[in-house]
Design a protein around this motif. Sequence first.
Motif, PDB file in Angstrom:
ATOM      1  N   VAL A 171      71.953  63.600  20.854  1.00  0.00           N
ATOM      2  CA  VAL A 171      70.527  62.923  20.591  1.00  0.00           C
ATOM      3  C   VAL A 171      70.045  63.223  19.826  1.00  0.00           C
ATOM      4  O   VAL A 171      69.041  64.069  19.208  1.00  0.00           O
ATOM      5  N   LEU A 172      69.475  62.274  18.789  1.00  0.00           N
ATOM      6  CA  LEU A 172      68.324  62.188  17.675  1.00  0.00           C
ATOM      7  C   LEU A 172      67.576  61.614  17.857  1.00  0.00           C
ATOM      8  O   LEU A 172      67.204  60.195  18.495  1.00  0.00           O
ATOM      9  N   SER A 173      66.379  61.976  17.650  1.00  0.00           N
ATOM     10  CA  SER A 173      65.410  61.366  17.770  1.00  0.00           C
ATOM     11  C   SER A 173      64.306  60.702  16.882  1.00  0.00           C
ATOM     12  O   SER A 173      63.942  61.281  15.421  1.00  0.00           O
ATOM     13  N   ASN A 174      64.004  59.276  16.197  1.00  0.00           N
ATOM     14  CA  ASN A 174      64.064  59.086  15.171  1.00  0.00           C
ATOM     15  C   ASN A 174      62.074  59.080  15.172  1.00  0.00           C
ATOM     16  O   ASN A 174      61.694  58.545  15.361  1.00  0.00           O
ATOM     17  N   ILE A 175      61.962  60.151  14.785  1.00  0.00           N
ATOM     18  CA  ILE A 175      60.511  60.787  14.611  1.00  0.00           C
ATOM     19  C   ILE A 175      59.692  59.956  13.061  1.00  0.00           C
ATOM     20  O   ILE A 175      58.993  59.401  13.558  1.00  0.00           O
TER      21      ILE A 175
END
Length: 509
Positions: free
Chosen positions: A390-394
């Motif tokens: 899971v990647l968070s596009n901060i």
Amino acid sequence: MLTLNDVTWLDVFLVCVGVYLAKQVFTKKNPAPYPPGPAGWPLIDNILDMPRIKPCLTFAQWGEKHGDVMHVQVLGQHIIVLNSVKTAMEMLDKKSAVYSDRPVFPMGGELVGFKDALPFLSYGDRFRRYRKNLHRAIGNRAAVDEYKQIEESETRRFLKRVLAKPDQLQEHVRHTAGAIILRISYGYQVKENNDPFIDLANRAMDGISQATTPGAFMVDILPLLAYVPAWFPGAGFRRMAREWREILEEMVSAPYKLVKDQMAAGIAPMSFTSNLLEGRDVSAEEDHIVKWSAFSLYGGGADTTVSAIYSLFLAMTTFPDLQKKAQAEIDAVVGPDRLPSFADRDSLPYTEALVKEVLRWNVVSPTGFPHRVTEDDVHDGYYIPKGSMVLSNIWFMLNDQRTYAKPSQFNPERFLANDGKEPEIDPRTICFGFGRRICPGLHLADASIWISAAMSLAVFDISKIVENGVEITPEFEPSLGSTSHPKPFKCSIKPRSATALGLIQQDAN
């Protein structure tokens, strides 16, 4: 570095066929559809879709079409991309029990050796013991208050360095960030010039940024390449990993050994490490945990601080009117006869807002650090399989016009309550990550950035340089890597007055 060009398409094709056949045999029927995302191709899934440069921009473009939760698949690895604060909090915060693991990082974690550092650690008992150690030292603002004197005295030294050699700003920022963390972690007082631990730490942090950049190394896509001999054509990544591993091992071990030697001699200053070791016969496991906890403390605060403070100087060079507003506030509250201190923080709301906007403007970790799902989940009607990354596009979250008005503008006042408008979301609730993997050094980094901003603005005028009669406006072009730093830029840094010069030249405590 081994790239796609060094691996034949036959190699990739055979791997894809094997993955495809395995999927056909072992795949069970999903309880719900995957989240939407790029369609991909038969056999190879989305391997051609995954961005290698600035993935946050590609993820943002995908989000316009597919929404806030997206799914791609690369050689059997499910990847979930989150494009909004709401979804990140719903999944990574509220369901943290199953969204807090870390994936295996073949390059940075396994080959380079960062797998023992807290950001890479699998979720479990050792992770909890690291976090417990760090929480005691820097887990909240009250704990960080113990280090105010260190923060203030080292920032005074920073002002002196900038005054003496303003053209070496980036080096001074790194030196000061390292000095603060090394004093807290190991009780080590750095040398004014050419300090070996500062140099070692900078090289270690540069290595971790390069080794963990998404898509930078083919071994992260095809983990079997980790077994390719270093002499094999195209296996330059193995040699790079070996070099970075040697730097890392020295950085982890050398200052730790120094503390233990000083404790044996009865001359160890108080520090995070000495506190954990004092009066205890530690086992080999405990020794490992203390050693890597201390290194993780350095890694958790230093790089964020360096990026943000350097970004502050870039912003003040680019937006002089906003610099004047902050200086006017500091002059009115603090006066000309002393430097700002942490005691002034609550009385300097514009300076506080300025620091928040710096953190939003240059996102230190654009795509966060990947989480791994430990159990199958169905979220908002979509299937999130166990083992998904899971990647968070901060970066997008902090530039989302649904959250921030005119996000491309640098505007500290968005965080102030003006004309009946509520302040916009504090970026510190986003930029340091989510859930149980939130950055443990966030309070320490926040304090370092604030005191550097307040003291620097109190005594320096930061402006554009003039070359051949032309005023040069620096470009805002963040570097590539898992940690984003502004590229080097030139600016003029001068004392605001004779009184300010005197404050800079005062001895640090």
